[in-house]
Design a protein around this motif. Sequence first.
Motif, mmCIF file in Angstrom:
data_model
loop_
_atom_site.group_PDB
_atom_site.id
_atom_site.type_symbol
_atom_site.label_atom_id
_atom_site.label_comp_id
_atom_site.label_asym_id
_atom_site.label_seq_id
_atom_site.Cartn_x
_atom_site.Cartn_y
_atom_site.Cartn_z
ATOM 1 N N ARG A 69 0.842 -1.207 0.000
ATOM 2 C CA ARG A 69 0.000 0.000 0.000
ATOM 3 C C ARG A 69 0.878 1.259 0.000
ATOM 4 N NH1 ARG A 69 -4.842 0.875 1.759
ATOM 5 N NH2 ARG A 69 -4.157 2.237 3.442
ATOM 6 N N PHE A 70 1.908 1.262 0.872
ATOM 7 C CA PHE A 70 2.787 2.420 0.944
ATOM 8 C C PHE A 70 3.540 2.595 -0.370
ATOM 9 C CE2 PHE A 70 6.235 5.192 2.093
ATOM 10 C CZ PHE A 70 5.670 6.045 3.018
ATOM 11 N N THR A 71 3.967 1.490 -0.953
ATOM 12 C CA THR A 71 4.698 1.555 -2.220
ATOM 13 C C THR A 71 3.834 2.145 -3.331
ATOM 14 O OG1 THR A 71 6.168 -0.264 -1.640
ATOM 15 C CG2 THR A 71 5.856 0.166 -3.999
ATOM 16 N N VAL A 72 2.586 1.699 -3.440
ATOM 17 C CA VAL A 72 1.695 2.256 -4.473
ATOM 18 C C VAL A 72 1.487 3.746 -4.219
ATOM 19 C CG1 VAL A 72 -0.625 2.187 -5.472
ATOM 20 C CG2 VAL A 72 0.586 0.042 -4.974
ATOM 21 N N ALA A 73 1.276 4.140 -2.967
ATOM 22 C CA ALA A 73 1.111 5.559 -2.637
ATOM 23 C C ALA A 73 2.386 6.338 -2.979
ATOM 24 C CB ALA A 73 0.755 5.718 -1.158
ATOM 25 N N HIS A 74 3.543 5.751 -2.696
ATOM 26 C CA HIS A 74 4.826 6.373 -3.017
ATOM 27 C C HIS A 74 4.957 6.600 -4.528
ATOM 28 C CE1 HIS A 74 9.328 6.721 -2.582
ATOM 29 N NE2 HIS A 74 9.295 6.209 -3.791
ATOM 30 N N GLU A 75 4.592 5.584 -5.302
ATOM 31 C CA GLU A 75 4.681 5.717 -6.767
ATOM 32 C C GLU A 75 3.682 6.752 -7.286
ATOM 33 O OE1 GLU A 75 7.252 4.660 -8.019
ATOM 34 O OE2 GLU A 75 7.835 3.102 -6.603
ATOM 35 N N LEU A 76 2.503 6.838 -6.674
ATOM 36 C CA LEU A 76 1.555 7.900 -7.039
ATOM 37 C C LEU A 76 2.165 9.269 -6.736
ATOM 38 C CD1 LEU A 76 -1.859 6.407 -5.845
ATOM 39 C CD2 LEU A 76 -1.047 6.676 -8.206
ATOM 40 N N GLY A 77 2.975 9.330 -5.681
ATOM 41 C CA GLY A 77 3.694 10.566 -5.371
ATOM 42 C C GLY A 77 4.629 10.959 -6.502
ATOM 43 N N ALA A 118 2.885 9.144 2.884
ATOM 44 C CA ALA A 118 2.419 9.257 4.270
ATOM 45 C C ALA A 118 1.216 10.186 4.367
ATOM 46 C CB ALA A 118 3.558 9.751 5.158
ATOM 47 N N ALA A 119 1.268 11.308 3.640
ATOM 48 C CA ALA A 119 0.160 12.266 3.671
ATOM 49 C C ALA A 119 -1.085 11.732 2.969
ATOM 50 C CB ALA A 119 0.593 13.589 3.034
ATOM 51 N N LEU A 120 -0.899 10.858 2.004
ATOM 52 C CA LEU A 120 -2.035 10.260 1.303
ATOM 53 C C LEU A 120 -2.696 9.183 2.154
ATOM 54 C CD1 LEU A 120 -3.503 10.278 -1.503
ATOM 55 C CD2 LEU A 120 -2.109 8.281 -2.046
ATOM 56 N N LEU A 121 -1.891 8.311 2.742
ATOM 57 C CA LEU A 121 -2.435 7.197 3.511
ATOM 58 C C LEU A 121 -2.891 7.607 4.903
ATOM 59 C CD1 LEU A 121 0.118 4.406 2.570
ATOM 60 C CD2 LEU A 121 -2.179 4.764 1.636
ATOM 61 N N ALA A 122 -2.264 8.626 5.463
ATOM 62 C CA ALA A 122 -2.613 9.098 6.808
ATOM 63 C C ALA A 122 -2.672 10.623 6.798
ATOM 64 C CB ALA A 122 -1.595 8.592 7.820
ATOM 65 N N PRO A 123 -3.703 11.169 6.137
ATOM 66 C CA PRO A 123 -3.831 12.630 6.051
ATOM 67 C C PRO A 123 -3.915 13.253 7.442
ATOM 68 C CG PRO A 123 -5.387 11.529 4.601
ATOM 69 C CD PRO A 123 -4.790 10.479 5.462
ATOM 70 N N GLU A 124 -3.271 14.402 7.592
ATOM 71 C CA GLU A 124 -3.188 15.046 8.904
ATOM 72 C C GLU A 124 -4.546 15.191 9.577
ATOM 73 O OE1 GLU A 124 -1.334 18.964 11.157
ATOM 74 O OE2 GLU A 124 -1.108 18.779 8.983
ATOM 75 N N VAL A 145 -3.371 0.923 17.324
ATOM 76 C CA VAL A 145 -4.756 1.177 16.911
ATOM 77 C C VAL A 145 -4.801 1.946 15.587
ATOM 78 C CG1 VAL A 145 -6.886 2.414 17.507
ATOM 79 C CG2 VAL A 145 -5.709 1.042 19.242
ATOM 80 N N LEU A 146 -4.016 3.011 15.483
ATOM 81 C CA LEU A 146 -4.046 3.825 14.261
ATOM 82 C C LEU A 146 -3.472 3.080 13.063
ATOM 83 C CD1 LEU A 146 -3.216 7.456 15.435
ATOM 84 C CD2 LEU A 146 -5.431 6.348 15.143
ATOM 85 N N SER A 147 -2.444 2.268 13.264
ATOM 86 C CA SER A 147 -1.903 1.518 12.129
ATOM 87 C C SER A 147 -2.958 0.566 11.583
ATOM 88 C CB SER A 147 -0.610 0.788 12.499
ATOM 89 O OG SER A 147 -0.845 -0.222 13.451
ATOM 90 N N GLY A 148 -3.805 0.026 12.446
ATOM 91 C CA GLY A 148 -4.913 -0.807 11.983
ATOM 92 C C GLY A 148 -5.955 0.003 11.230
ATOM 93 N N GLN A 149 -6.333 1.143 11.765
ATOM 94 C CA GLN A 149 -7.336 1.995 11.115
ATOM 95 C C GLN A 149 -6.887 2.480 9.743
ATOM 96 O OE1 GLN A 149 -8.271 5.355 13.622
ATOM 97 N NE2 GLN A 149 -10.120 4.371 14.389
ATOM 98 N N PHE A 150 -5.624 2.844 9.649
ATOM 99 C CA PHE A 150 -5.102 3.424 8.411
ATOM 100 C C PHE A 150 -4.423 2.383 7.521
ATOM 101 C CE2 PHE A 150 -5.805 7.055 11.090
ATOM 102 C CZ PHE A 150 -6.199 8.049 10.219
ATOM 103 N N GLN A 151 -4.387 1.143 7.983
ATOM 104 C CA GLN A 151 -3.768 0.028 7.245
ATOM 105 C C GLN A 151 -2.333 0.351 6.839
ATOM 106 O OE1 GLN A 151 -6.389 -1.373 4.149
ATOM 107 N NE2 GLN A 151 -8.056 -1.734 5.582
ATOM 108 N N MET A 152 -1.566 0.786 7.828
ATOM 109 C CA MET A 152 -0.147 1.092 7.648
ATOM 110 C C MET A 152 0.651 0.253 8.631
ATOM 111 S SD MET A 152 -0.357 5.255 7.419
ATOM 112 C CE MET A 152 1.393 5.528 7.205
ATOM 113 N N SER A 153 1.928 0.066 8.347
ATOM 114 C CA SER A 153 2.773 -0.618 9.311
ATOM 115 C C SER A 153 2.910 0.252 10.559
ATOM 116 C CB SER A 153 4.153 -0.888 8.715
ATOM 117 O OG SER A 153 4.862 0.327 8.565
#
Length: 172
Positions: A69-77, A118-124, A145-153
């Motif tokens: 997920r982070f990699t795809v978001a990174h490439e979209l960046g 990071a800003a895409l997957l976990a917007p401020e 808890v937040l890593s589960g909600q945002f599906q991030m490591s």
Amino acid sequence: MAKADLAARALLQEFQLHAPPVDPVALAKLLGVLVVPQQLDDDVSGMLLRKDGSCVIGVNRSHTAERRRFTVAHELGHLRLHEGRPLILDTDTRVNYRNTVSSMATDREEIDANRFAAALLAPEAMVRQAVRSVGFRTTEELVRVLSGQFQMSEIAMTYRLMNLGIVSGPAR
């Protein structure tokens, strides 16, 4: 606010995304970008290929779901922020790789793409709202808890919380 943060915010607004988790693969599809899981060397997380107005993101299928997920978001960046580099082949295809070096964020474009992801997957705004609504006693519990909600490591969420000034350092 940095250009990467503004670009991520604009993409979220463009598709009216207001709650976690943000699905970067769905966003790629909405942008006309094909995401293809690939067998890649373990130190290569993904790559963005651009040619003649078409884009393909290759993502390492052996990595964890959160890392993909982070990699795809990174490439979209990279797609939104950078022109890309020419691939040294007999073609004018341009490519951005996400590998061990880029994840250490020593190159300006890689730093930008990581910040965008990071800003895409976990917007401020979403993170701050989640922090207000989650009951927690420790930083470790908040990160879990937040890593589960945002599906991030957990490590990516820890860095996000540190960069937003919500926590001062990793949980001990």
